[in-house]
Scaffold this motif. Structure first.
Motif, PDB file in Angstrom:
ATOM      1  N   LYS A 161       0.922  -1.279   0.009  1.00 26.96           N
ATOM      2  CA  LYS A 161      -0.136  -0.098  -0.048  1.00 26.96           C
ATOM      3  C   LYS A 161       0.796   1.264   0.053  1.00 26.96           C
ATOM      4  CE  LYS A 161      -3.915  -1.856   2.451  1.00 26.96           C
ATOM      5  NZ  LYS A 161      -4.827  -1.892   3.467  1.00 26.96           N
ATOM      6  N   LEU A 162       0.277   2.289  -0.619  1.00 26.41           N
ATOM      7  CA  LEU A 162       1.305   3.475  -0.788  1.00 26.41           C
ATOM      8  C   LEU A 162       1.575   3.908   0.718  1.00 26.41           C
ATOM      9  CD1 LEU A 162       2.334   5.707  -2.401  1.00 26.41           C
ATOM     10  CD2 LEU A 162       0.505   6.764  -2.420  1.00 26.41           C
ATOM     11  N   ILE A 163       0.576   4.001   1.465  1.00 24.79           N
ATOM     12  CA  ILE A 163       0.907   4.501   2.989  1.00 24.79           C
ATOM     13  C   ILE A 163       2.274   3.849   3.607  1.00 24.79           C
ATOM     14  CG2 ILE A 163      -0.907   3.330   4.137  1.00 24.79           C
ATOM     15  CD1 ILE A 163      -1.045   6.077   5.859  1.00 24.79           C
ATOM     16  N   PHE A 164       2.155   2.778   3.437  1.00 23.14           N
ATOM     17  CA  PHE A 164       3.280   1.709   3.843  1.00 23.14           C
ATOM     18  C   PHE A 164       4.613   1.876   3.388  1.00 23.14           C
ATOM     19  CE2 PHE A 164      -0.263  -1.115   5.295  1.00 23.14           C
ATOM     20  CZ  PHE A 164      -0.532  -0.449   6.269  1.00 23.14           C
ATOM     21  N   LYS A 165       4.454   2.090   1.967  1.00 24.51           N
ATOM     22  CA  LYS A 165       5.726   2.036   1.146  1.00 24.51           C
ATOM     23  C   LYS A 165       6.173   3.612   1.251  1.00 24.51           C
ATOM     24  CE  LYS A 165       7.822   0.309  -2.305  1.00 24.51           C
ATOM     25  NZ  LYS A 165       8.915  -1.015  -2.103  1.00 24.51           N
ATOM     26  N   SER A 166       5.637   4.603   1.224  1.00 24.69           N
ATOM     27  CA  SER A 166       6.082   5.858   1.507  1.00 24.69           C
ATOM     28  C   SER A 166       6.453   6.245   2.993  1.00 24.69           C
ATOM     29  CB  SER A 166       4.928   6.919   1.118  1.00 24.69           C
ATOM     30  OG  SER A 166       3.766   6.743   1.703  1.00 24.69           O
ATOM     31  N   GLY A 167       5.785   5.473   3.972  1.00 22.34           N
ATOM     32  CA  GLY A 167       6.260   5.611   5.443  1.00 22.34           C
ATOM     33  C   GLY A 167       7.503   4.809   5.771  1.00 22.34           C
TER      34      GLY A 167
END
Length: 143
Positions: A111-117
Motif C-alpha cells: 500500500k502507498l501509505i506503508f511504502k512511503s512510510g
C-alpha cells in the motif's frame, strides 16, 4: 574550522524520535502483523518480545525528550555529553545497519501509505544517526 550544530536540528531529531516511539505500535500491528507472530511463541518468549518492544519504544521516547529539552547540554563538550551522544548515535547507527543488512529480505505491504512510510522512517533513522554521531564527534573534539 568549527561547525556549530544548530539547536533546531537537535530538537527536530528529538521530535522525530518521539514520533517513532508513538508510531511504533501502529507499525508493529498494521505493517508487520507482529502481534499474531508473537502469539506463536511460548508464553515466556512472548513476554520477552513484548518487553523488548517496550524498551525500544521507551528509549526512542527518552532520547527524544533529552534532545528537545537539553540541546545545549548535548553539545557542551562535557564527558556526559560525549557519553550520551555516543550512546544515542551508536543506537541509531546500529538501527540503520540492521535495517540495511536484514530488512531488505522482508516484504512490507505494498500500500502507498506503508511504502512511503517506509522511506520516511528510513530517512528519520539516517537523520538521527547523522545528527547524534555528529554531536558525538563534536563533543569528542571539544574535550
Amino acid at each position: 574550522m568549527k561547525i556549530e550544530i544548530p539547536n533546531w536540528l537537535i530538537i527536530f531529531g528529538g521530535y522525530g524520535q518521539i514520533f517513532t516511539a508513538i508510531i511504533y505500535p501502529y507499525i508493529r500491528h498494521k505493517v508487520f502483523d507482529w502481534y499474531n507472530d508473537v502469539k506463536q511463541l511460548k508464553p515466556l518468549n512472548q513476554e520477552i518480545a513484548k518487553t523488548y518492544g517496550r524498551y525500544i519504544q521507551g528509549l526512542n521516547f527518552s532520547f527524544g525528550l533529552i534532545a528537545i529539552l537539553l540541546p545545549n547540554d548535548l553539545k557542551n563538550g562535557t564527558h556526559l555529553a560525549l557519553a550520551i551522544t555516543g550512546l544515542i548515535g551508536a543506537y541509531w547507527v546500529g538501527k540503520v545497519v540492521t535495517q540495511i543488512a536484514y530488512y531488505p529480505m522482508y516484504q512490507i505491504p505494498q500500500k502507498l501509505i506503508f511504502k512511503s512510510g517506509s522511506y520516511f522512517m528510513n530517512f528519520l533513522f539516517i537523520l538521527f544517526s547523522v545528527v547524534f554521531t555528529w554531536l558525538f564527534v563534536y563533543n569528542l573534539l571539544n574535550q
